[in-house]
Design a protein around this motif. Structure first.
Motif, PDB file in Angstrom:
ATOM      1  N   ALA A   1       0.813  -1.218   0.000  1.00 46.37           N
ATOM      2  CA  ALA A   1       0.000   0.000   0.000  1.00 46.37           C
ATOM      3  C   ALA A   1       0.844   1.264   0.000  1.00 46.37           C
ATOM      4  CB  ALA A   1      -0.931   0.009   1.203  1.00 46.37           C
ATOM      5  N   GLN A   2       2.097   1.148   0.422  1.00 49.24           N
ATOM      6  CA  GLN A   2       3.027   2.288   0.442  1.00 49.24           C
ATOM      7  C   GLN A   2       2.483   3.456   1.265  1.00 49.24           C
ATOM      8  OE1 GLN A   2       4.015   3.192  -3.662  1.00 49.24           O
ATOM      9  NE2 GLN A   2       4.813   1.149  -4.042  1.00 49.24           N
ATOM     10  N   VAL A   3       1.892   3.121   2.402  1.00 48.51           N
ATOM     11  CA  VAL A   3       1.415   4.161   3.309  1.00 48.51           C
ATOM     12  C   VAL A   3       2.487   4.450   4.356  1.00 48.51           C
ATOM     13  CG1 VAL A   3      -1.050   3.782   2.991  1.00 48.51           C
ATOM     14  CG2 VAL A   3       0.207   2.344   4.610  1.00 48.51           C
ATOM     15  N   GLY A   4       2.383   5.635   4.972  1.00 49.34           N
ATOM     16  CA  GLY A   4       3.403   6.046   5.924  1.00 49.34           C
ATOM     17  C   GLY A   4       2.845   6.892   7.044  1.00 49.34           C
ATOM     18  N   PRO A   5       3.715   7.540   7.804  1.00 48.59           N
ATOM     19  CA  PRO A   5       3.312   8.228   9.041  1.00 48.59           C
ATOM     20  C   PRO A   5       2.405   9.432   8.835  1.00 48.59           C
ATOM     21  CG  PRO A   5       5.639   8.608   8.556  1.00 48.59           C
ATOM     22  CD  PRO A   5       5.189   7.543   7.617  1.00 48.59           C
ATOM     23  N   ASP A   6       2.276   9.926   7.624  1.00 52.87           N
ATOM     24  CA  ASP A   6       1.380  11.055   7.381  1.00 52.87           C
ATOM     25  C   ASP A   6      -0.004  10.618   6.922  1.00 52.87           C
ATOM     26  OD1 ASP A   6       3.370  12.909   8.013  1.00 52.87           O
ATOM     27  OD2 ASP A   6       4.142  12.925   5.958  1.00 52.87           O
ATOM     28  N   ASP A   7      -0.200   9.328   6.724  1.00 50.63           N
ATOM     29  CA  ASP A   7      -1.449   8.854   6.125  1.00 50.63           C
ATOM     30  C   ASP A   7      -2.548   8.615   7.145  1.00 50.63           C
ATOM     31  OD1 ASP A   7      -1.233   8.561   3.199  1.00 50.63           O
ATOM     32  OD2 ASP A   7       0.485   7.292   3.690  1.00 50.63           O
ATOM     33  N   VAL A   8      -3.754   9.009   6.753  1.00 48.74           N
ATOM     34  CA  VAL A   8      -4.977   8.652   7.465  1.00 48.74           C
ATOM     35  C   VAL A   8      -5.666   7.592   6.609  1.00 48.74           C
ATOM     36  CG1 VAL A   8      -7.214   9.450   8.307  1.00 48.74           C
ATOM     37  CG2 VAL A   8      -5.198  10.937   8.483  1.00 48.74           C
ATOM     38  N   VAL A   9      -5.697   6.376   7.111  1.00 42.30           N
ATOM     39  CA  VAL A   9      -6.137   5.228   6.316  1.00 42.30           C
ATOM     40  C   VAL A   9      -7.559   4.833   6.689  1.00 42.30           C
ATOM     41  CG1 VAL A   9      -5.749   2.774   5.861  1.00 42.30           C
ATOM     42  CG2 VAL A   9      -3.811   4.348   5.954  1.00 42.30           C
TER      43      VAL A   9
ATOM     44  N   GLY B   1      -9.450  -7.631  13.349  1.00 39.52           N
ATOM     45  CA  GLY B   1      -8.353  -6.692  13.532  1.00 39.52           C
ATOM     46  C   GLY B   1      -7.011  -7.103  12.960  1.00 39.52           C
ATOM     47  N   SER B   2      -6.966  -8.140  12.129  1.00 40.17           N
ATOM     48  CA  SER B   2      -5.680  -8.601  11.595  1.00 40.17           C
ATOM     49  C   SER B   2      -4.940  -7.501  10.845  1.00 40.17           C
ATOM     50  CB  SER B   2      -5.899  -9.801  10.667  1.00 40.17           C
ATOM     51  OG  SER B   2      -6.461 -10.892  11.360  1.00 40.17           O
ATOM     52  N   LEU B   3      -5.602  -6.882   9.885  1.00 41.34           N
ATOM     53  CA  LEU B   3      -4.961  -5.827   9.097  1.00 41.34           C
ATOM     54  C   LEU B   3      -4.823  -4.539   9.904  1.00 41.34           C
ATOM     55  CD1 LEU B   3      -3.800  -4.755   6.447  1.00 41.34           C
ATOM     56  CD2 LEU B   3      -6.145  -4.395   5.631  1.00 41.34           C
ATOM     57  N   THR B   4      -5.795  -4.251  10.746  1.00 35.42           N
ATOM     58  CA  THR B   4      -5.741  -3.055  11.583  1.00 35.42           C
ATOM     59  C   THR B   4      -4.453  -3.018  12.403  1.00 35.42           C
ATOM     60  OG1 THR B   4      -8.142  -3.313  11.831  1.00 35.42           O
ATOM     61  CG2 THR B   4      -7.063  -1.663  13.215  1.00 35.42           C
ATOM     62  N   LEU B   5      -4.130  -4.142  13.023  1.00 37.70           N
ATOM     63  CA  LEU B   5      -2.935  -4.218  13.870  1.00 37.70           C
ATOM     64  C   LEU B   5      -1.650  -4.039  13.055  1.00 37.70           C
ATOM     65  CD1 LEU B   5      -4.050  -7.156  16.155  1.00 37.70           C
ATOM     66  CD2 LEU B   5      -3.572  -4.818  16.922  1.00 37.70           C
ATOM     67  N   ALA B   6      -1.672  -4.421  11.794  1.00 36.91           N
ATOM     68  CA  ALA B   6      -0.498  -4.220  10.940  1.00 36.91           C
ATOM     69  C   ALA B   6      -0.379  -2.779  10.465  1.00 36.91           C
ATOM     70  CB  ALA B   6      -0.563  -5.164   9.742  1.00 36.91           C
ATOM     71  N   LEU B   7      -1.512  -2.092  10.333  1.00 35.48           N
ATOM     72  CA  LEU B   7      -1.501  -0.699   9.864  1.00 35.48           C
ATOM     73  C   LEU B   7      -1.102   0.291  10.955  1.00 35.48           C
ATOM     74  CD1 LEU B   7      -4.782  -0.694   7.739  1.00 35.48           C
ATOM     75  CD2 LEU B   7      -2.522  -0.051   6.864  1.00 35.48           C
ATOM     76  N   LEU B   8      -1.573   0.076  12.161  1.00 36.78           N
ATOM     77  CA  LEU B   8      -1.431   1.072  13.220  1.00 36.78           C
ATOM     78  C   LEU B   8       0.006   1.523  13.478  1.00 36.78           C
ATOM     79  CD1 LEU B   8      -4.101  -0.202  15.759  1.00 36.78           C
ATOM     80  CD2 LEU B   8      -4.135   1.975  14.531  1.00 36.78           C
ATOM     81  N   PRO B   9       1.018   0.652  13.470  1.00 37.50           N
ATOM     82  CA  PRO B   9       2.370   1.138  13.728  1.00 37.50           C
ATOM     83  C   PRO B   9       2.952   1.984  12.604  1.00 37.50           C
ATOM     84  CG  PRO B   9       2.206  -1.248  14.068  1.00 37.50           C
ATOM     85  CD  PRO B   9       0.981  -0.815  13.344  1.00 37.50           C
ATOM     86  N   VAL B  10       2.314   1.942  11.435  1.00 34.88           N
ATOM     87  CA  VAL B  10       2.905   2.532  10.233  1.00 34.88           C
ATOM     88  C   VAL B  10       2.306   3.884   9.884  1.00 34.88           C
ATOM     89  CG1 VAL B  10       3.283   2.145   7.744  1.00 34.88           C
ATOM     90  CG2 VAL B  10       3.430   0.222   9.344  1.00 34.88           C
ATOM     91  N   VAL B  11       1.016   4.082  10.201  1.00 34.87           N
ATOM     92  CA  VAL B  11       0.308   5.264   9.721  1.00 34.87           C
ATOM     93  C   VAL B  11      -0.090   6.184  10.870  1.00 34.87           C
ATOM     94  CG1 VAL B  11      -0.541   3.958   7.742  1.00 34.87           C
ATOM     95  CG2 VAL B  11      -1.985   4.163   9.773  1.00 34.87           C
ATOM     96  N   ARG B  12      -0.560   7.365  10.507  1.00 35.91           N
ATOM     97  CA  ARG B  12      -0.963   8.361  11.501  1.00 35.91           C
ATOM     98  C   ARG B  12      -2.252   7.967  12.219  1.00 35.91           C
ATOM     99  NH1 ARG B  12      -2.977  14.361   9.574  1.00 35.91           N
ATOM    100  NH2 ARG B  12      -3.666  15.164  11.606  1.00 35.91           N
ATOM    101  N   ARG B  13      -3.176   7.369  11.452  1.00 29.41           N
ATOM    102  CA  ARG B  13      -4.508   7.105  11.985  1.00 29.41           C
ATOM    103  C   ARG B  13      -5.192   6.063  11.109  1.00 29.41           C
ATOM    104  NH1 ARG B  13      -8.076  10.431  15.011  1.00 29.41           N
ATOM    105  NH2 ARG B  13     -10.277  10.273  14.464  1.00 29.41           N
ATOM    106  N   VAL B  14      -5.969   5.181  11.731  1.00 32.33           N
ATOM    107  CA  VAL B  14      -6.785   4.207  11.004  1.00 32.33           C
ATOM    108  C   VAL B  14      -8.247   4.459  11.365  1.00 32.33           C
ATOM    109  CG1 VAL B  14      -7.384   1.775  10.671  1.00 32.33           C
ATOM    110  CG2 VAL B  14      -4.984   2.444  10.924  1.00 32.33           C
TER     111      VAL B  14
END
Length: 285
Positions: free
Chosen positions: A44-52, A60-73
């Motif tokens: 997905a190439q998301v980063g710390p500035d992204d609101v996903v 919550g499988s994908l949620t838990l993988a996204l949270l450390p990487v992005v600004r907000r889910v």
């Protein structure tokens, strides 16, 4: 910061605690492989500035993988039982990241607004039975979405990413390409899901771009797309007779748009459909 991802044992234990079984009605197939959700986030190439925006977070499988990487889910969940459990799971497995999660209990097809900063990316394992309508609705409703990486049924992935002339090119292809450049981003095997589905899955990447420059509205363009593929075996002169008012009127519009009246819808680009919508003859009041 990191989170403890869910494996097969944890997914089944959570489901058992909640007394639930995945339902076909809601298109639920839970991802049980941590490597798959890591791969989705990376692709997905998301980063710390992204609101996903994540649609259908499930357990919550994908949620838990996204949270450390992005600004907000912003997780949009239609199932109230799953939705109520998601913040608890995040608090247990990623306590330092819990404030990055925003839960929206809603059908994604009815979402008109989202809380907090404007979303920048959609990353989701979309429910298979409504994947295309949900994707198109969110792209239309939230123009700040610059990209999307979605997991869908493999044949749907093929249709979304198809080019003109392909046998699977159709309504989803054209409408998605109104909003974005669309490409296949990989295949996903059946074994990473519980329950194991009867179909393979695929990843699709969309990168927002400007729609075709046209005086026609999006609704007008989509109307001619729907008409062209409703009878896809027919040439456009015949297929668009109802849309234009008559076969002769359809031919007039096609020639005005520079399109062969005997061509079929599967040969037209989204830009061709935009020109055709502009050329639609005036209908009697």
């Amino acid at each position: 910061m990191s989170s403890q991802l869910l494996g097969p044992r944890e997914v089944r234990a959570l489901a058992a605690d909640l007394g639930i079984r995945p339902t076909k009605t809601l298109g639920q197939n839970f991802v049980i492989d941590p490597n798959t959700v890591r791969r989705i986030v990376q692709t997905a190439q998301v980063g710390p500035d992204d609101v996903v925006v994540e649609v259908g977070p499930g357990l919550g499988s994908l949620t838990l993988a996204l949270l450390p990487v992005v600004r907000r889910v912003v997780a949009v969940e239609i199932d109230h039982v799953l939705g109520a459990r998601l913040p608890i799971t995040v608090a247990e497995r990623a306590p330092t990241l819990a404030d990055r999660l925003e839960l929206v209990l809603s059908d994604a097809l009815s979402v008109q607004e989202l809380p907090g900063p404007a979303p920048t990316a959609l990353v989701a394992n979309l429910p298979y039975n409504v994947s295309v309508p949900v994707l198109l609705h969110l792209l239309e409703r939230f123009p700040t979405l610059r990209s999307a990486l979605v997991m869908v049924q493999s044949e749907v992935a093929d249709r979304l990413a198809a080019a003109p002339g392909s046998r699977v090119y159709g309504v989803p292809s054209v409408k998605a390409q109104w909003y974005a450049a669309v490409s296949r981003a990989g295949a996903v095997g059946r074994a990473v899901f519980w329950p194991v589905p009867n179909v393979d899955s695929g990843l699709v990447r969309l990168d927002r771009r400007d729609p075709p420059a046209t005086a026609a509205s999006r609704q007008d363009v989509f109307a001619v797309v729907d008409a062209a593929f409703a009878q896809r075996r027919k040439g456009l002169r015949a297929a668009l007779a109802g849309w234009a008012g008559s076969p002769d009127a359809a031919e007039q519009a096609l020639r005005a748009a520079g399109i062969d009246p005997l061509a079929r819808g599967e040969s037209l680009t989204v830009h061709d459909f935009a020109r055709l919508a502009e050329a639609r003859p005036s209908r009697p009041a």
